[in-house]
Design a protein around this motif. Structure first.
Motif, PDB file in Angstrom:
ATOM      1  N   TYR A 134       0.822  -1.207   0.000  1.00  0.00           N
ATOM      2  CA  TYR A 134       0.000   0.000   0.000  1.00  0.00           C
ATOM      3  C   TYR A 134       0.863   1.267   0.000  1.00  0.00           C
ATOM      4  CZ  TYR A 134      -3.621  -3.415   0.875  1.00  0.00           C
ATOM      5  OH  TYR A 134      -4.451  -4.500   0.780  1.00  0.00           O
ATOM      6  N   ALA A 135       1.914   1.285   0.799  1.00  0.00           N
ATOM      7  CA  ALA A 135       2.791   2.466   0.829  1.00  0.00           C
ATOM      8  C   ALA A 135       3.415   2.706  -0.548  1.00  0.00           C
ATOM      9  CB  ALA A 135       3.874   2.295   1.888  1.00  0.00           C
ATOM     10  N   SER A 136       3.823   1.642  -1.233  1.00  0.00           N
ATOM     11  CA  SER A 136       4.440   1.791  -2.556  1.00  0.00           C
ATOM     12  C   SER A 136       3.416   2.088  -3.645  1.00  0.00           C
ATOM     13  CB  SER A 136       5.236   0.533  -2.916  1.00  0.00           C
ATOM     14  OG  SER A 136       4.369  -0.562  -3.168  1.00  0.00           O
ATOM     15  N   SER A 137       2.127   1.996  -3.307  1.00  0.00           N
ATOM     16  CA  SER A 137       1.055   2.270  -4.270  1.00  0.00           C
ATOM     17  C   SER A 137       0.373   3.610  -4.006  1.00  0.00           C
ATOM     18  CB  SER A 137       0.010   1.147  -4.214  1.00  0.00           C
ATOM     19  OG  SER A 137       0.593  -0.084  -4.569  1.00  0.00           O
ATOM     20  N   GLY A 138       0.993   4.454  -3.165  1.00  0.00           N
ATOM     21  CA  GLY A 138       0.472   5.795  -2.950  1.00  0.00           C
ATOM     22  C   GLY A 138      -0.464   5.965  -1.772  1.00  0.00           C
ATOM     23  N   TYR A 139      -0.578   4.969  -0.926  1.00  0.00           N
ATOM     24  CA  TYR A 139      -1.432   5.072   0.268  1.00  0.00           C
ATOM     25  C   TYR A 139      -0.645   5.687   1.411  1.00  0.00           C
ATOM     26  CZ  TYR A 139      -4.977   2.346  -2.053  1.00  0.00           C
ATOM     27  OH  TYR A 139      -5.948   1.937  -2.937  1.00  0.00           O
ATOM     28  N   ALA A 140      -1.335   6.493   2.203  1.00  0.00           N
ATOM     29  CA  ALA A 140      -0.717   7.148   3.353  1.00  0.00           C
ATOM     30  C   ALA A 140      -1.531   6.822   4.607  1.00  0.00           C
ATOM     31  CB  ALA A 140      -0.680   8.659   3.140  1.00  0.00           C
ATOM     32  N   PRO A 141      -0.869   6.767   5.765  1.00  0.00           N
ATOM     33  CA  PRO A 141      -1.618   6.553   7.013  1.00  0.00           C
ATOM     34  C   PRO A 141      -2.708   7.608   7.158  1.00  0.00           C
ATOM     35  CG  PRO A 141       0.738   6.383   7.408  1.00  0.00           C
ATOM     36  CD  PRO A 141       0.572   6.909   6.001  1.00  0.00           C
ATOM     37  N   CYS A 142      -3.841   7.193   7.714  1.00  0.00           N
ATOM     38  CA  CYS A 142      -4.964   8.123   7.902  1.00  0.00           C
ATOM     39  C   CYS A 142      -5.621   7.847   9.252  1.00  0.00           C
ATOM     40  CB  CYS A 142      -5.981   7.976   6.766  1.00  0.00           C
ATOM     41  SG  CYS A 142      -6.872   6.403   6.756  1.00  0.00           S
ATOM     42  N   ALA A 143      -6.579   8.687   9.611  1.00  0.00           N
ATOM     43  CA  ALA A 143      -7.347   8.485  10.837  1.00  0.00           C
ATOM     44  C   ALA A 143      -7.969   7.088  10.789  1.00  0.00           C
ATOM     45  CB  ALA A 143      -8.428   9.553  10.957  1.00  0.00           C
ATOM     46  N   LYS A 144      -7.923   6.392  11.927  1.00  0.00           N
ATOM     47  CA  LYS A 144      -8.404   5.022  11.967  1.00  0.00           C
ATOM     48  C   LYS A 144      -9.930   4.958  11.898  1.00  0.00           C
ATOM     49  CE  LYS A 144      -5.979   2.116  14.553  1.00  0.00           C
ATOM     50  NZ  LYS A 144      -5.230   1.562  15.698  1.00  0.00           N
ATOM     51  N   PHE A 145     -10.429   3.884  11.285  1.00  0.00           N
ATOM     52  CA  PHE A 145     -11.855   3.671  11.066  1.00  0.00           C
ATOM     53  C   PHE A 145     -12.141   2.178  11.173  1.00  0.00           C
ATOM     54  CE2 PHE A 145      -9.586   3.590   7.070  1.00  0.00           C
ATOM     55  CZ  PHE A 145      -9.947   2.348   6.574  1.00  0.00           C
ATOM     56  N   GLY A 146     -13.408   1.834  11.145  1.00  0.00           N
ATOM     57  CA  GLY A 146     -13.810   0.441  11.071  1.00  0.00           C
ATOM     58  C   GLY A 146     -13.824  -0.286  12.402  1.00  0.00           C
ATOM     59  N   LEU A 147     -14.101  -1.569  12.329  1.00  0.00           N
ATOM     60  CA  LEU A 147     -14.250  -2.408  13.509  1.00  0.00           C
ATOM     61  C   LEU A 147     -13.018  -2.398  14.404  1.00  0.00           C
ATOM     62  CD1 LEU A 147     -16.031  -4.525  14.991  1.00  0.00           C
ATOM     63  CD2 LEU A 147     -14.920  -6.264  13.565  1.00  0.00           C
ATOM     64  N   TYR A 148     -11.837  -2.324  13.813  1.00  0.00           N
ATOM     65  CA  TYR A 148     -10.583  -2.429  14.583  1.00  0.00           C
ATOM     66  C   TYR A 148      -9.925  -1.075  14.856  1.00  0.00           C
ATOM     67  CZ  TYR A 148     -11.144  -7.361  13.669  1.00  0.00           C
ATOM     68  OH  TYR A 148     -11.644  -8.639  13.624  1.00  0.00           O
ATOM     69  N   ARG A 149     -10.688   0.016  14.766  1.00  0.00           N
ATOM     70  CA  ARG A 149     -10.094   1.356  14.900  1.00  0.00           C
ATOM     71  C   ARG A 149      -9.459   1.613  16.259  1.00  0.00           C
ATOM     72  NH1 ARG A 149     -15.378   1.434  14.970  1.00  0.00           N
ATOM     73  NH2 ARG A 149     -16.585   2.635  16.462  1.00  0.00           N
ATOM     74  N   PHE A 150      -9.832   0.855  17.280  1.00  0.00           N
ATOM     75  CA  PHE A 150      -9.234   1.055  18.603  1.00  0.00           C
ATOM     76  C   PHE A 150      -8.173   0.010  18.930  1.00  0.00           C
ATOM     77  CE2 PHE A 150     -13.675   2.691  18.964  1.00  0.00           C
ATOM     78  CZ  PHE A 150     -13.341   4.040  18.977  1.00  0.00           C
ATOM     79  N   ASP A 151      -7.884  -0.889  17.996  1.00  0.00           N
ATOM     80  CA  ASP A 151      -6.903  -1.956  18.206  1.00  0.00           C
ATOM     81  C   ASP A 151      -5.496  -1.407  17.929  1.00  0.00           C
ATOM     82  OD1 ASP A 151      -5.139  -4.229  17.746  1.00  0.00           O
ATOM     83  OD2 ASP A 151      -6.945  -5.459  17.596  1.00  0.00           O
ATOM     84  N   GLU A 152      -4.579  -1.625  18.861  1.00  0.00           N
ATOM     85  CA  GLU A 152      -3.216  -1.091  18.701  1.00  0.00           C
ATOM     86  C   GLU A 152      -2.463  -1.727  17.529  1.00  0.00           C
ATOM     87  OE1 GLU A 152      -0.819  -3.913  21.884  1.00  0.00           O
ATOM     88  OE2 GLU A 152      -1.519  -1.953  22.539  1.00  0.00           O
ATOM     89  N   LEU A 153      -2.865  -2.903  17.064  1.00  0.00           N
ATOM     90  CA  LEU A 153      -2.207  -3.552  15.930  1.00  0.00           C
ATOM     91  C   LEU A 153      -2.763  -3.091  14.581  1.00  0.00           C
ATOM     92  CD1 LEU A 153      -1.967  -7.231  17.252  1.00  0.00           C
ATOM     93  CD2 LEU A 153      -0.242  -5.412  17.383  1.00  0.00           C
ATOM     94  N   SER A 154      -3.859  -2.360  14.604  1.00  0.00           N
ATOM     95  CA  SER A 154      -4.524  -1.908  13.391  1.00  0.00           C
ATOM     96  C   SER A 154      -3.822  -0.685  12.796  1.00  0.00           C
ATOM     97  CB  SER A 154      -5.975  -1.545  13.705  1.00  0.00           C
ATOM     98  OG  SER A 154      -6.587  -0.939  12.596  1.00  0.00           O
ATOM     99  N   ARG A 155      -3.761  -0.660  11.467  1.00  0.00           N
ATOM    100  CA  ARG A 155      -3.234   0.484  10.731  1.00  0.00           C
ATOM    101  C   ARG A 155      -4.187   0.781   9.587  1.00  0.00           C
ATOM    102  NH1 ARG A 155      -0.916   0.324  14.744  1.00  0.00           N
ATOM    103  NH2 ARG A 155       1.302   0.359  15.167  1.00  0.00           N
ATOM    104  N   CYS A 156      -4.543   2.053   9.426  1.00  0.00           N
ATOM    105  CA  CYS A 156      -5.445   2.463   8.365  1.00  0.00           C
ATOM    106  C   CYS A 156      -4.711   3.368   7.381  1.00  0.00           C
ATOM    107  CB  CYS A 156      -6.663   3.181   8.947  1.00  0.00           C
ATOM    108  SG  CYS A 156      -7.725   2.076   9.891  1.00  0.00           S
ATOM    109  N   TYR A 157      -5.061   3.196   6.108  1.00  0.00           N
ATOM    110  CA  TYR A 157      -4.423   3.936   5.027  1.00  0.00           C
ATOM    111  C   TYR A 157      -5.491   4.440   4.063  1.00  0.00           C
ATOM    112  CZ  TYR A 157      -0.109   1.853   6.668  1.00  0.00           C
ATOM    113  OH  TYR A 157       0.959   1.487   7.447  1.00  0.00           O
ATOM    114  N   ALA A 158      -5.154   5.511   3.358  1.00  0.00           N
ATOM    115  CA  ALA A 158      -6.078   6.087   2.380  1.00  0.00           C
ATOM    116  C   ALA A 158      -5.299   6.610   1.183  1.00  0.00           C
ATOM    117  CB  ALA A 158      -6.871   7.226   3.015  1.00  0.00           C
TER     118      ALA A 158
END
Length: 177
Positions: A134-158
């Protein structure tokens, strides 16, 4: 090089179910749990308001999957116009041939054509190859969303699907637990 072709299928197609079962086993193996508990309905991936793709090898065997579903602002911190990637997966024997990148590009193009403005995804820290893709395809970290948004292992990208329009839209603020 092995030839692969992409085919749109229903999320509940037997080949899609088979690959979904395999990715769930891999999630369980990596995270020590029962896999991704996000509820998915086949209707979420019906064109033109979603899409689910499988890659098949030259023998007609399903070897990779990925889909997008529409999301709009809701209580799980999505934004209006989001297209969410789900179940991006390549079986171990088919990795390293660019299948995930091909599926990703096709899903982005389809979501853009459907009028979605941002592709979003959630992955985890125990999936470094996904994060690298995802990083090599132009995705950047973003505000967390979804079911796992409060999980410390979760990472969200946009990734903006229409970069000119995205420049005019502010990034939503992060939700903290």
């Amino acid at each position: 090089m092995n030839m692969h072709f992409l085919r749109p299928v229903a999320f509940d197609h037997p080949d899609a179910v088979q690959l979904n079962d395999e990715v769930q086993l891999e999630y369980a193996e990596r995270y020590g749990d029962d896999g991704d508990a996000t509820w998915l309905d086949p209707g979420m991936f019906v064109p033109p308001h979603g899409l689910y793709l499988l890659a098949y090898d030259g023998r007609g065997r399903p070897v990779a999957s990925g889909g997008w579903r529409p999301q709009d602002a809701n209580d799980e911190a999505y934004s209006d116009g989001d297209a969410e990637l789900k179940r991006m997966f390549v079986i171990r024997e088919a990795r390293g041939h660019g299948l995930a990148r091909r599926i990703l590009a096709a899903l982005e193009e389809d979501a853009r054509a459907a009028g979605r403005t941002r592709m979003v995804l959630e992955t985890g820290t125990k999936q470094p190859e996904a994060i690298n893709l995802y990083a090599s395809s132009g995705y950047a970290p973003c505000a967390k969303f979804g079911l796992y948004r409060f999980d410390e292992l979760s990472r969200c990208y946009a990734k903006p699907l229409n970069p000119a329009a995205a420049a005019a839209r502010p990034e939503p603020t992060a939700v903290t637990a």
